[in-house]
Design an enzyme around this catalytic site. Structure first.
Site, PDB file in Angstrom:
ATOM      1  N   ILE A 158       2.126  -1.390   5.468  1.00 53.40           N
ATOM      2  CA  ILE A 158       2.411  -0.298   6.405  1.00 53.40           C
ATOM      3  C   ILE A 158       1.437   0.860   6.186  1.00 53.40           C
ATOM      4  CG2 ILE A 158       4.153   1.382   7.147  1.00 53.40           C
ATOM      5  CD1 ILE A 158       6.297  -0.725   6.353  1.00 53.40           C
ATOM      6  N   ASP A 177      -2.678   4.655  -4.539  1.00 51.28           N
ATOM      7  CA  ASP A 177      -1.920   3.438  -4.799  1.00 51.28           C
ATOM      8  C   ASP A 177      -2.361   2.917  -6.164  1.00 51.28           C
ATOM      9  OD1 ASP A 177      -1.003   0.654  -4.747  1.00 51.28           O
ATOM     10  OD2 ASP A 177      -0.724   0.920  -2.598  1.00 51.28           O
ATOM     11  N   THR A 234       8.750   7.608   6.032  1.00 50.76           N
ATOM     12  CA  THR A 234       9.336   6.488   6.782  1.00 50.76           C
ATOM     13  C   THR A 234       9.614   5.330   5.820  1.00 50.76           C
ATOM     14  OG1 THR A 234       7.143   5.621   7.286  1.00 50.76           O
ATOM     15  CG2 THR A 234       8.164   7.013   8.976  1.00 50.76           C
ATOM     16  N   SER A 235       9.611   5.623   4.506  1.00 50.88           N
ATOM     17  CA  SER A 235       9.724   4.523   3.551  1.00 50.88           C
ATOM     18  C   SER A 235      11.158   4.382   3.023  1.00 50.88           C
ATOM     19  CB  SER A 235       8.726   4.719   2.419  1.00 50.88           C
ATOM     20  OG  SER A 235       8.645   3.541   1.660  1.00 50.88           O
ATOM     21  N   ARG A 236      11.529   5.174   2.052  1.00 48.00           N
ATOM     22  CA  ARG A 236      12.903   5.149   1.531  1.00 48.00           C
ATOM     23  C   ARG A 236      13.294   6.588   1.184  1.00 48.00           C
ATOM     24  NH1 ARG A 236      13.395   1.121   3.681  1.00 48.00           N
ATOM     25  NH2 ARG A 236      13.999  -0.943   2.917  1.00 48.00           N
ATOM     26  N   ASP A 260      12.408   9.506   8.552  1.00 49.65           N
ATOM     27  CA  ASP A 260      13.137   8.415   9.218  1.00 49.65           C
ATOM     28  C   ASP A 260      14.154   7.835   8.251  1.00 49.65           C
ATOM     29  OD1 ASP A 260      13.533   6.564  11.420  1.00 49.65           O
ATOM     30  OD2 ASP A 260      12.547   5.045  10.184  1.00 49.65           O
ATOM     31  N   GLU A 265      21.552   8.329   3.357  1.00 52.68           N
ATOM     32  CA  GLU A 265      21.664   7.872   4.743  1.00 52.68           C
ATOM     33  C   GLU A 265      22.781   6.858   4.964  1.00 52.68           C
ATOM     34  OE1 GLU A 265      17.647   6.154   5.167  1.00 52.68           O
ATOM     35  OE2 GLU A 265      18.610   4.220   5.526  1.00 52.68           O
ATOM     36  N   HIS A 297      16.374   5.970  10.710  1.00 55.62           N
ATOM     37  CA  HIS A 297      15.857   4.689  10.198  1.00 55.62           C
ATOM     38  C   HIS A 297      15.542   3.720  11.349  1.00 55.62           C
ATOM     39  CE1 HIS A 297      15.699   2.326   6.234  1.00 55.62           C
ATOM     40  NE2 HIS A 297      14.882   1.770   7.119  1.00 55.62           N
TER      41      HIS A 297
HETATM   42  P1  NAI Z   1       3.897  -3.227   0.588  1.00 60.57           P
HETATM   43  O1  NAI Z   1       4.512  -3.887  -0.591  1.00 60.57           O
HETATM   44  O2  NAI Z   1       2.955  -3.982   1.450  1.00 60.57           O
HETATM   45  O3  NAI Z   1       3.134  -1.898   0.115  1.00 60.57           O
HETATM   46  C1  NAI Z   1       3.667  -0.982  -0.788  1.00 60.57           C
HETATM   47  C2  NAI Z   1       2.491  -0.373  -1.554  1.00 60.57           C
HETATM   48  O4  NAI Z   1       2.987   0.688  -2.353  1.00 60.57           O
HETATM   49  C3  NAI Z   1       1.799  -1.376  -2.483  1.00 60.57           C
HETATM   50  O5  NAI Z   1       0.401  -1.406  -2.202  1.00 60.57           O
HETATM   51  C4  NAI Z   1       2.095  -0.827  -3.866  1.00 60.57           C
HETATM   52  O6  NAI Z   1       1.034  -1.058  -4.789  1.00 60.57           O
HETATM   53  C5  NAI Z   1       2.248   0.658  -3.559  1.00 60.57           C
HETATM   54  N1  NAI Z   1       2.887   1.421  -4.614  1.00 60.57           N
HETATM   55  C6  NAI Z   1       3.778   1.006  -5.548  1.00 60.57           C
HETATM   56  N2  NAI Z   1       4.090   2.040  -6.368  1.00 60.57           N
HETATM   57  C7  NAI Z   1       3.380   3.111  -5.946  1.00 60.57           C
HETATM   58  C8  NAI Z   1       3.256   4.452  -6.377  1.00 60.57           C
HETATM   59  N3  NAI Z   1       3.931   4.900  -7.452  1.00 60.57           N
HETATM   60  N4  NAI Z   1       2.444   5.286  -5.699  1.00 60.57           N
HETATM   61  C9  NAI Z   1       1.742   4.845  -4.639  1.00 60.57           C
HETATM   62  N5  NAI Z   1       1.813   3.576  -4.176  1.00 60.57           N
HETATM   63  C10 NAI Z   1       2.624   2.730  -4.814  1.00 60.57           C
HETATM   64  O7  NAI Z   1       5.126  -2.661   1.441  1.00 60.57           O
HETATM   65  P2  NAI Z   1       5.127  -2.272   2.987  1.00 60.57           P
HETATM   66  O8  NAI Z   1       5.474  -3.466   3.804  1.00 60.57           O
HETATM   67  O9  NAI Z   1       3.915  -1.511   3.323  1.00 60.57           O
HETATM   68  O10 NAI Z   1       6.411  -1.301   3.031  1.00 60.57           O
HETATM   69  C11 NAI Z   1       6.410  -0.046   2.385  1.00 60.57           C
HETATM   70  C12 NAI Z   1       7.813   0.514   2.396  1.00 60.57           C
HETATM   71  O11 NAI Z   1       8.185   0.858   3.734  1.00 60.57           O
HETATM   72  C13 NAI Z   1       8.905  -0.488   1.962  1.00 60.57           C
HETATM   73  O12 NAI Z   1       9.061  -0.462   0.560  1.00 60.57           O
HETATM   74  C14 NAI Z   1      10.113   0.025   2.650  1.00 60.57           C
HETATM   75  O13 NAI Z   1      10.807   0.883   1.765  1.00 60.57           O
HETATM   76  C15 NAI Z   1       9.584   0.859   3.811  1.00 60.57           C
HETATM   77  N6  NAI Z   1       9.979   0.332   5.133  1.00 60.57           N
HETATM   78  C16 NAI Z   1      10.588   1.199   6.019  1.00 60.57           C
HETATM   79  C17 NAI Z   1      10.982   0.756   7.280  1.00 60.57           C
HETATM   80  C18 NAI Z   1      11.614   1.671   8.284  1.00 60.57           C
HETATM   81  O14 NAI Z   1      12.212   1.177   9.241  1.00 60.57           O
HETATM   82  N7  NAI Z   1      11.528   2.969   8.157  1.00 60.57           N
HETATM   83  C19 NAI Z   1      10.780  -0.655   7.654  1.00 60.57           C
HETATM   84  C20 NAI Z   1      10.065  -1.453   6.681  1.00 60.57           C
HETATM   85  C21 NAI Z   1       9.717  -0.963   5.455  1.00 60.57           C
END
Ligand code: NAI
Length: 333
Positions: A158, A177, A234-236, A260, A265, A297
């Site tokens: 993302i 990252d 938009t993450s957690r 988001d 939540e 969300h």
């Molecule tokens: P991903 O696993 O592809 O990427 C996450 C990245 O964060 C990885 O490159 C990882 O190395 C990095 N990371 C880990 N610890 C870190 C830190 N301390 N500082 C900086 N970067 C760090 O995951 P993806 O698919 O990109 O999703 C990211 C997040 O988005 C998910 O964990 C989820 O919580 C959230 N999400 C939110 C949605 C929504 O509807 N708002 C829907 C889908 C996901």
């Protein structure tokens, strides 16, 4: 075989039913529950081999033990994050846990963009104003995004999609990252978190929630941000200390906030509480700021993403029933 689908909204039913029909898996009986999975609702999974859950279902040790005792052997997450399941206990119980690691990362990235654009140009306020016949521009002043600096925390799927969008808009893109993706190189510069906080006009969070990232945005990191910066999450929700954010907004250190996701939540989102008294005072305080934008969300919420989530969830189930290993299986902690 029966699967118990928790937190099942009408759109979940529709997309899962359509995906089951497409995959020829109609024989698998889907029992849908509106309720979220928790210690009180876990007994509803009686007679089911698998539970299918979403982000605010709670799979703590008690719930997992209850499910296991009922005969549940698989947990199918309709989401990427798995912070809501105690993976150590799931491992001890030998549960098959699989998630949907990627489903239209662009859907979430585009929602992050929508939040930035809305908050920056105040289109949410302009919409109401114009409908009331007020065509004054006072209070709607934005900034041209072209040339501004955007910091992406977490350059995974993302984060990369978000970086591509802002790079395309002519922004300077910074990334942070611990495991930088080579695909980020043509889009921007990887920097330490402190440098990103100090330089970015807009900071967008895309890292997962882990013990290390909980309250990554706190009083200290907020103080290190450029005064007036915009924070987008938009993450957690728990990546951000909401109390600290409120203080930073009141002090005018944080310029704008778009979220988001929200730490508490689960008591609010995915429900219609419009006729209720919301007793979360922290959330209600956030709602009073004109420079705060909250969505419930919905980053993932596109037809394309829901189709992918349903198809991959059923693929995970097929892998479980066939005894095959799955690339989407979450490793035990
Ligand atoms: P991903 O696993 O592809 O990427 C996450 C990245 O964060 C990885 O490159 C990882 O190395 C990095 N990371 C880990 N610890 C870190 C830190 N301390 N500082 C900086 N970067 C760090 O995951 P993806 O698919 O990109 O999703 C990211 C997040 O988005 C998910 O964990 C989820 O919580 C959230 N999400 C939110 C949605 C929504 O509807 N708002 C829907 C889908 C996901």
């Amino acid at each position: 075989m029966q699967i118990a689908v928790f937190s099942a909204r009408p759109y979940d039913r529709r997309f899962l039913d359509e995906a089951a029909a497409r995959a020829g898996l109609d024989a698998i009986e889907r029992v849908y529950f509106d309720a979220t999975l928790d210690v009180h609702t876990a007994p509803l999974a009686q007679g089911c081999t698998a539970v299918c859950v979403f982000v605010n279902d709670r799979l703590d040790a008690t719930v997992l033990h209850t499910l296991h005792a009922l005969g549940v052997r698989a947990v199918l997450l309709r989401c990427a994050g798995f912070n809501n399941i105690d993976m150590a206990v799931a491992g001890q119980l030998g549960l098959f846990v699989a998630r949907v690691p990627a489903y239209s990362p662009e859907a979430v990235a585009e929602h992050a963009l929508a939040l930035v654009m809305t908050l920056n140009r105040q289109t949410h306020r302009a919409y109401n104003r114009v409908r009331e016949g007020n065509f004054m521009l006072d209070g709607l002043l934005g900034r041209t995004l072209h040339g501004r600096t955007v910091g992406i925390v977490g350059t995974g799927k993302i984060g990369l999609a978000t970086a591509r969008i802002f790079h395309g808009m002519g922004c300077t893109v910074l990334g942070h990252d611990p495991y930088p993706a080579p695909a980020f190189a043509p889009l921007g510069t990887m920097v330490a978190l402190d440098e990103l906080l100090a330089r970015a006009d807009i900071i967008s969070l895309h890292c997962p929630l882990t013990p290390q990232t909980r309250h990554l945005i706190n009083r200290d990191s907020l103080a290190r941000m450029k005064p007036g910066a915009m924070l987008v999450n938009t993450s957690r929700g728990a990546l951000v200390d909401t109390h600290a954010v409120i203080e930073a907004l009141k002090a005018r250190q944080l310029g704008q906030l778009a979220i988001d996701v929200y730490e508490q939540e689960s008591a609010l989102f995915f429900q219609d509480l419009s006729g209720e008294i919301i007793d979360d005072d922290v959330f209600q305080r956030l709602m009073t700021f004109p420079n705060v934008l909250v969505t419930g969300h919905q980053g993932f919420f596109t037809a394309e993403a829901l189709q992918e989530i349903s198809a991959i969830t059923l693929q995970n189930l097929a892998d479980f029933t066939a005894g095959r290993d799955s690339p989407n299986r979450v490793a035990a902690a």
